[in-house]
Each structure stands twice: as C-alpha cells, then as structure tokens.
Design a protein around this motif. Sequence first.
Motif, mmCIF file in Angstrom:
data_model
loop_
_atom_site.group_PDB
_atom_site.id
_atom_site.type_symbol
_atom_site.label_atom_id
_atom_site.label_comp_id
_atom_site.label_asym_id
_atom_site.label_seq_id
_atom_site.Cartn_x
_atom_site.Cartn_y
_atom_site.Cartn_z
ATOM 1 N N ASN A 90 0.828 -1.208 0.000
ATOM 2 C CA ASN A 90 0.000 0.000 0.000
ATOM 3 C C ASN A 90 0.863 1.258 0.000
ATOM 4 O O ASN A 90 0.620 2.212 -0.751
ATOM 5 N N VAL A 91 1.861 1.266 0.878
ATOM 6 C CA VAL A 91 2.740 2.433 0.983
ATOM 7 C C VAL A 91 3.489 2.663 -0.328
ATOM 8 O O VAL A 91 3.595 3.807 -0.808
ATOM 9 N N ASN A 92 4.004 1.595 -0.919
ATOM 10 C CA ASN A 92 4.751 1.749 -2.168
ATOM 11 C C ASN A 92 3.868 2.249 -3.306
ATOM 12 O O ASN A 92 4.331 2.993 -4.180
ATOM 13 N N MET A 93 2.600 1.854 -3.308
ATOM 14 C CA MET A 93 1.662 2.390 -4.296
ATOM 15 C C MET A 93 1.498 3.892 -4.104
ATOM 16 O O MET A 93 1.418 4.661 -5.060
ATOM 17 N N PHE A 94 1.453 4.325 -2.859
ATOM 18 C CA PHE A 94 1.269 5.741 -2.525
ATOM 19 C C PHE A 94 2.517 6.550 -2.881
ATOM 20 O O PHE A 94 2.428 7.684 -3.374
ATOM 21 N N LEU A 95 3.701 5.967 -2.642
ATOM 22 C CA LEU A 95 4.952 6.690 -2.843
ATOM 23 C C LEU A 95 5.424 6.687 -4.291
ATOM 24 O O LEU A 95 6.162 7.599 -4.697
ATOM 25 N N LYS A 96 5.026 5.688 -5.066
ATOM 26 C CA LYS A 96 5.560 5.540 -6.420
ATOM 27 C C LYS A 96 5.300 6.791 -7.252
ATOM 28 O O LYS A 96 4.180 7.310 -7.281
ATOM 29 N N ASP A 97 6.337 7.245 -7.921
ATOM 30 C CA ASP A 97 6.253 8.417 -8.806
ATOM 31 C C ASP A 97 5.692 9.645 -8.085
ATOM 32 O O ASP A 97 5.069 10.519 -8.707
ATOM 33 N N ASP A 98 5.892 9.702 -6.759
ATOM 34 C CA ASP A 98 5.418 10.836 -5.948
ATOM 35 C C ASP A 98 3.903 11.033 -6.052
ATOM 36 O O ASP A 98 3.402 12.156 -5.936
ATOM 37 N N ARG A 99 3.169 9.931 -6.249
ATOM 38 C CA ARG A 99 1.713 10.056 -6.424
ATOM 39 C C ARG A 99 1.062 10.752 -5.235
ATOM 40 O O ARG A 99 0.263 11.677 -5.396
#
Length: 381
Positions: free
Chosen positions: A111-120
């Motif tokens: 979940n966190v990596n989805m949120f952080l990816k490409d500064d989303r």
Amino acid sequence: MKRTYFQILAVAAVGAMCSCSDFLDPYPSAIRSEEYILTNPTTMQGLIGKCYDYMAQNYNDNEGAYLDCATDNAVRTSTTDVLRRFAVGVTSPTNDPFETYWDRDYKGIYNVNMFLKDDRGLNMRYMLDEHLDELLRNRLWGEAYALRAWFQWDLLQKFGGRGTDGRLLGYPILLEPVRVWEMSPEEMRGLRFERNTYDECVAQILRDCDSAYKYLPIAHRDFLVPNADDRRVLGAQNWGRLDGISAVAIKALVYLTWASPRFNPDGDVERWRKAAECAKEVMDFKMTVDNVSGGFSVGRQVDWCDPNNPEIVYASRYKSSNDDMERAFYPGGFQGNGTMGATQELVDAFGMADGYPIGESPEYAYDPANPYLNRDPRFYS
C-alpha cells in the motif's frame, strides 16, 4: 533490561524462510479500478488509512504477551500451544506462528509503495485550500514513510537472523509495488526475492524514519497547532496515527536491537550511543513539551485508551475491551484460567533501585531471602 520506557516487543530470530506471492496480490474490487484509486484523493488517502488495520490491536495474541512464551520470560501451560512448541523446538513450517505477520507486513508495504511511487501521494490535490492541502499532503507523505518503517521493523524483529551461510540477514526490501497480476505464469514461477543483509534492512528503516520525521508534525496535539483552522487536518484528531516522535522511537528500538551482541558482533559502541540519543529525545519530549498529564511516573498505571497518558509514545487503534489477558495470568478458579505465567528469569531481569543488575549494585545488596527489596521501581509497578 532495555532502558526505554515505551513498550518493546522482541522476538528471537528465526532461520531461512520461503517467499510467497500472496501478499503482493491486488485487492479485488468490483467497483473501483486501479486507475480510479490512484487518481482519486479519497481512495489515495485510503491506501494509508488501510495500513493501520495491519498493525497490532491487542495483547492476547502471538505478538502480544503470548510472544514472551517463546522466550525465557514466560511459559504457556498448554503443551500443545504453538508458542510452547516453538519455544522447545518441536514446531514445523506448516505450523508457523509468525506466517500471518509476514503476509500482513507486506500488504502494508505494498500500500505504501503504491502511494509513494512516482510521488503520487505528494502530487495529489486533496483540498481546495492551498495551505491546508499542503499540510495534509505533507502529513500523509510522512505517514507513508513512517508506516513502511514500522512494517519493515516488524519484519526485521520476527525474521531477522543468521542464514545458513552464517551471514546476518533480514527480509527482502521492496521499495516498489510488484505487479504480479501482470506477470505471465512463466514470470511468476521465476519470481524470487532474496533476503537483504541485516545491516541493509536497518539502514533502510532508518532512512524511512528520517524521511517521515521531515514531513510529519512532531505529535498530534492541538496545543502544538496554534492556528485553529490548521486543526482541520492536524492536531489531536489524528491521535492513533504515526507522528514525528513515533519515528524517533522506532529508530531508538532499531538502534537498540542492532547494538545488541547478537546483531553487533564487532561491538560497535556508536550503535549504543545512537540508541540512547534517540530514546532520550523521545523521553525528553514526553516529559517536557508533551507533559500533558503531569509527566511520566513509574508508579502510574498505563491507560492505553487515554491519549493524554504520558507513557504512550504511540498506540495503535483500540480494538475492543476484554479481560482475556488478565484471565490468562490469574489462577484457574480465581477469575482466571492460568494459561500463562511469568518466570523467575523475568523477575531477575529487573535490576536494583539504582539501575544495576542484581548482585552488581554498589549501593544495594541483593538478599536472596528478601529478593524483592530495593528493586527497580518498574518491578513493583
């Protein structure tokens, strides 16, 4: 004993482990596409909010008080209990008491990596008011790093240890969301995640804590937010979410374990210094700035439901009220069932009133005939 006053749950290191892909699967949804989730401010916040559901919420389970039964601190009276069997070395991989935490922690990391990816998460517009939007974005961005540090720290405690080649290993570090649902069967069969070294895992957790501290408010307190309008996104309404001082507390725990002889074969004293430095920062903050209820007192009972209790650095969301934990300690027939009990080793772990171990204090002699005299105040609590 570890000289920090916030609660610490530790677990013995376990050996090599197998990886699986279940924790990387996307959440099924009949009404929300992934594109919708990643472009909608409400669902983007939900990626962070969901992570808190993966954190421990009670004590009467295998990572609460029962976890001590895998150590010399306590004993489960049932000979068939999984942690009793784990403690005496007769459990099997098909009866792993920690498997559920591996799955849970990696769901949170995903979940966190989805949120952080490409500064989303940082580029999302959450509110119309630019100032409030910036405050909320920074808070969520900091929470994401703090949550990833928390889940990684949990993995390191439960699965960190020496591999079959003698190297100190941690867990596989994943900083990107792995999209297994887009892989072919051939790619899936070749999906392998190697364990990073213990030191690499420590370094990653510390980096995430530092990133979290940069963006998070030091604590979720209204008196720390002088502008009343800012309290629409900051302040006490966020109690139960990680904050800046929580990130420092995680660092203190990481350094303290990393400094211990098991994970510090070269005896690096700098790790001890950093552990003390971080712990002091937390305690000084709780005793002075966050002195909302008269400060810390070793003789005071901790109320985990009271956000103003000065002993609480961070408490996960309260789940329910029950007395299972008390009944586990009370003897059978006396409002309890006696399913677990403390050992003499736990009693002896508490030092004397001046902090020295029993038998080593220059001021207080240890009397075996009166063993509870002049002991650490926390022992009486």
